[in-house]
Design a protein around this motif. Structure first.
Motif, PDB file in Angstrom:
ATOM      1  N   SER A  73       0.920  -1.163  -0.047  1.00  0.00           N
ATOM      2  CA  SER A  73       0.099   0.142   0.125  1.00  0.00           C
ATOM      3  C   SER A  73       0.953   1.361  -0.070  1.00  0.00           C
ATOM      4  O   SER A  73       2.202   1.293   0.428  1.00  0.00           O
ATOM      5  CB  SER A  73      -0.800  -0.057   1.279  1.00  0.00           C
ATOM      6  N   PRO A  74       0.495   2.365  -0.421  1.00  0.00           N
ATOM      7  CA  PRO A  74       1.255   3.401  -0.480  1.00  0.00           C
ATOM      8  C   PRO A  74       1.839   4.015   0.914  1.00  0.00           C
ATOM      9  O   PRO A  74       2.721   4.550   1.193  1.00  0.00           O
ATOM     10  CB  PRO A  74       0.230   4.850  -1.027  1.00  0.00           C
ATOM     11  N   ARG A  75       0.929   3.699   1.754  1.00  0.00           N
ATOM     12  CA  ARG A  75       1.258   4.041   3.459  1.00  0.00           C
ATOM     13  C   ARG A  75       2.827   3.303   3.729  1.00  0.00           C
ATOM     14  O   ARG A  75       3.563   3.919   4.229  1.00  0.00           O
ATOM     15  CB  ARG A  75       0.150   3.757   4.215  1.00  0.00           C
ATOM     16  N   CYS A  76       2.815   2.082   3.292  1.00  0.00           N
ATOM     17  CA  CYS A  76       4.413   1.512   3.310  1.00  0.00           C
ATOM     18  C   CYS A  76       5.327   1.861   2.361  1.00  0.00           C
ATOM     19  O   CYS A  76       6.392   2.125   2.670  1.00  0.00           O
ATOM     20  CB  CYS A  76       4.075   0.024   3.436  1.00  0.00           C
ATOM     21  N   MET A  77       4.906   1.722   1.098  1.00  0.00           N
ATOM     22  CA  MET A  77       5.960   1.740  -0.143  1.00  0.00           C
ATOM     23  C   MET A  77       6.379   3.333  -0.090  1.00  0.00           C
ATOM     24  O   MET A  77       7.588   3.291  -0.444  1.00  0.00           O
ATOM     25  CB  MET A  77       5.146   1.497  -1.326  1.00  0.00           C
ATOM     26  N   ASN A  78       5.716   4.295   0.460  1.00  0.00           N
ATOM     27  CA  ASN A  78       6.356   5.739   0.194  1.00  0.00           C
ATOM     28  C   ASN A  78       7.569   5.596   0.939  1.00  0.00           C
ATOM     29  O   ASN A  78       8.457   6.715   0.812  1.00  0.00           O
ATOM     30  CB  ASN A  78       5.234   6.627   0.698  1.00  0.00           C
ATOM     31  N   CYS A  79       7.720   5.163   2.104  1.00  0.00           N
ATOM     32  CA  CYS A  79       8.883   5.154   2.855  1.00  0.00           C
ATOM     33  C   CYS A  79       9.798   3.859   2.663  1.00  0.00           C
ATOM     34  O   CYS A  79      10.675   3.984   3.368  1.00  0.00           O
ATOM     35  CB  CYS A  79       8.512   5.238   4.385  1.00  0.00           C
ATOM     36  N   HIS A  80       9.557   3.241   1.594  1.00  0.00           N
ATOM     37  CA  HIS A  80      10.524   2.269   1.297  1.00  0.00           C
ATOM     38  C   HIS A  80      10.932   2.506  -0.256  1.00  0.00           C
ATOM     39  O   HIS A  80      10.768   1.473  -0.905  1.00  0.00           O
ATOM     40  CB  HIS A  80      10.090   0.861   1.362  1.00  0.00           C
ATOM     41  N   PRO A  81      11.376   3.681  -0.518  1.00  0.00           N
ATOM     42  CA  PRO A  81      11.762   3.872  -1.899  1.00  0.00           C
ATOM     43  C   PRO A  81      12.919   2.884  -2.571  1.00  0.00           C
ATOM     44  O   PRO A  81      13.923   2.706  -1.619  1.00  0.00           O
ATOM     45  CB  PRO A  81      12.086   5.271  -1.832  1.00  0.00           C
ATOM     46  N   ALA A  82      12.777   3.174  -3.991  1.00  0.00           N
ATOM     47  CA  ALA A  82      13.871   2.486  -4.434  1.00  0.00           C
ATOM     48  C   ALA A  82      15.395   3.368  -4.838  1.00  0.00           C
ATOM     49  O   ALA A  82      16.401   3.111  -5.047  1.00  0.00           O
ATOM     50  CB  ALA A  82      13.481   2.174  -6.165  1.00  0.00           C
ATOM     51  N   THR A  83      15.137   4.613  -4.496  1.00  0.00           N
ATOM     52  CA  THR A  83      15.975   5.700  -4.777  1.00  0.00           C
ATOM     53  C   THR A  83      16.199   6.112  -3.467  1.00  0.00           C
ATOM     54  O   THR A  83      15.594   5.849  -2.218  1.00  0.00           O
ATOM     55  CB  THR A  83      15.682   6.733  -5.810  1.00  0.00           C
ATOM     56  N   GLU A  84      17.176   7.121  -3.487  1.00  0.00           N
ATOM     57  CA  GLU A  84      17.494   8.134  -1.966  1.00  0.00           C
ATOM     58  C   GLU A  84      16.268   8.982  -1.752  1.00  0.00           C
ATOM     59  O   GLU A  84      16.342   9.472  -0.744  1.00  0.00           O
ATOM     60  CB  GLU A  84      18.681   8.877  -2.170  1.00  0.00           C
ATOM     61  N   ARG A  85      15.245   9.266  -2.592  1.00  0.00           N
ATOM     62  CA  ARG A  85      14.060  10.226  -2.342  1.00  0.00           C
ATOM     63  C   ARG A  85      12.820   9.378  -2.216  1.00  0.00           C
ATOM     64  O   ARG A  85      12.638   8.572  -2.784  1.00  0.00           O
ATOM     65  CB  ARG A  85      13.888  10.904  -3.775  1.00  0.00           C
ATOM     66  N   PRO A  86      12.378   9.747  -0.895  1.00  0.00           N
ATOM     67  CA  PRO A  86      10.919   9.254  -0.543  1.00  0.00           C
ATOM     68  C   PRO A  86       9.928   9.624  -1.676  1.00  0.00           C
ATOM     69  O   PRO A  86      10.053  10.672  -2.490  1.00  0.00           O
ATOM     70  CB  PRO A  86      10.661   9.542   0.670  1.00  0.00           C
ATOM     71  N   THR A  87       8.610   8.928  -1.696  1.00  0.00           N
ATOM     72  CA  THR A  87       7.655   9.341  -2.459  1.00  0.00           C
ATOM     73  C   THR A  87       6.415   9.767  -1.315  1.00  0.00           C
ATOM     74  O   THR A  87       6.540   9.526  -0.193  1.00  0.00           O
ATOM     75  CB  THR A  87       7.080   8.195  -3.324  1.00  0.00           C
ATOM     76  N   GLN A  88       5.486  10.407  -1.758  1.00  0.00           N
ATOM     77  CA  GLN A  88       4.292  10.730  -1.168  1.00  0.00           C
ATOM     78  C   GLN A  88       2.922  10.887  -1.850  1.00  0.00           C
ATOM     79  O   GLN A  88       2.971  10.435  -3.014  1.00  0.00           O
ATOM     80  CB  GLN A  88       4.567  12.229  -0.666  1.00  0.00           C
TER      81      GLN A  88
END
Length: 216
Positions: A73-88
Motif C-alpha cells: 500500500s502507499p502508506r508503506c511503499m512511500n517510505c521504502h523507496p527504490a532511490t534515495e528520495r521518498p515518495t508521497q
C-alpha cells in the motif's frame, strides 16, 4: 504564543511541501512519478479464511499475499523507496520539496531534515503527516519496484533487515508505532487496509506456517 508559533511553522512547512513544486524540483514531471506495484485494498481477510488451503506451503504463501496488501500500500511503499528520495501521497509522487534519505533515514546532513516538516503528530490543517520516529526505511529495505516475492525474501534476510529474527519481525510489524501510523495517516491519505492488530496476526500466522514466500 508557542502553540500558535508551532502551528504557523507547521502550516508553512505543509504549504512548502505541497505547493512549491517548481522551485523545489524544477526537473519534476508527472511522468517521473513512481510506478511500483501499488495495492489499494481496504480490508484484510481473517486467518480462518486460509484454513481451507490444505497445502501448508501454499497456505503460508497465501498468508503473505494477504500481508502484502499492507506492505504494497502507499502508506508503506512511500517510505521504502527504490532511490534515495521518498515518495508521497496515494499517487506515490516524488517527495516535494526535494529531500533525500541521509544517514539514519532522517535527511541529509546540512540539508532538509525530515523533522523540519514532520513533527511528532499529524498536522492535518496543513496535511503534513507526523510521528516521533518519522524516517525512511534503510536502503537495504527498499521495496518499490520489486515483486511481493522479492520483498518477502528481503524481509527474511537478516543481512538486510537489521539482524531481526522472525520473532523480532513479528514484534516490529505488530507493535512498532511508526508501522502503526499507516492506519492513522491523517489528512486525505488512505489508511493501510485492515488494522495493525490484524496485520500482526496475519504476519505471525505466516511466520508460524513456515514463512514461505510467494513465487515471483
Amino acid at each position: 504564543m508557542s502553540l500558535f508559533r508551532n502551528a504557523m511553522l507547521a502550516l508553512a512547512a505543509g504549504t512548502l511541501a505541497a505547493g512549491v513544486l517548481a522551485f523545489a524540483d524544477p526537473g519534476f514531471r508527472e511522468a517521473d512519478a513512481a510506478t511500483p506495484p501499488v495495492v489499494n485494498a481496504t480490508r484484510l481477510q481473517p486467518i480462518s479464511a486460509f484454513a481451507k488451503i490444505k497445502s501448508k506451503n501454499e497456505r503460508s504463501a497465501a498468508l503473505f499475499q494477504e500481508v502484502g496488501k499492507v506492505i504494497q500500500s502507499p502508506r508503506c511503499m512511500n517510505c521504502h523507496p527504490a532511490t534515495e528520495r521518498p515518495t508521497q501521497t496515494d499517487k506515490m509522487r516524488p517527495h516535494v520539496p526535494l529531500v533525500v534519505r541521509g544517514e539514519g533515514g532522517v535527511g541529509a546532513a546540512g540539508g532538509l531534515a525530515c523533522a523540519t516538516c514532520h513533527h511528532e503528530a499529524n498536522f492535518d490543517a496543513a496535511n503534513v503527516p507526523g510521528n516521533p520516529k518519522w524516517a525512511l526505511a534503510p536502503a537495504e529495505m527498499a521495496w518499490q519496484g520489486k515483486t511481493l516475492g522479492q520483498i518477502c525474501v528481503q524481509i527474511k534476510d537478516k543481512n538486510r533487515n537489521g539482524g531481526k529474527d522472525m520473532a523480532a519481525l513479528v514484534k516490529h510489524m505488530a507493535e512498532d508505532e511508526l508501522v502503526g501510523w499507516g492506519w492513522n495517516p491523517g489528512g486525505n491519505r488512505t489508511p493501510a487496509p485492515g488494522t495493525q492488530k490484524q496485520f500482526g496476526e496475519l504476519f505471525k500466522a505466516w511466520a508460524d506456517s513456515g514463512a514461505v514466500c510467494p513465487k515471483g
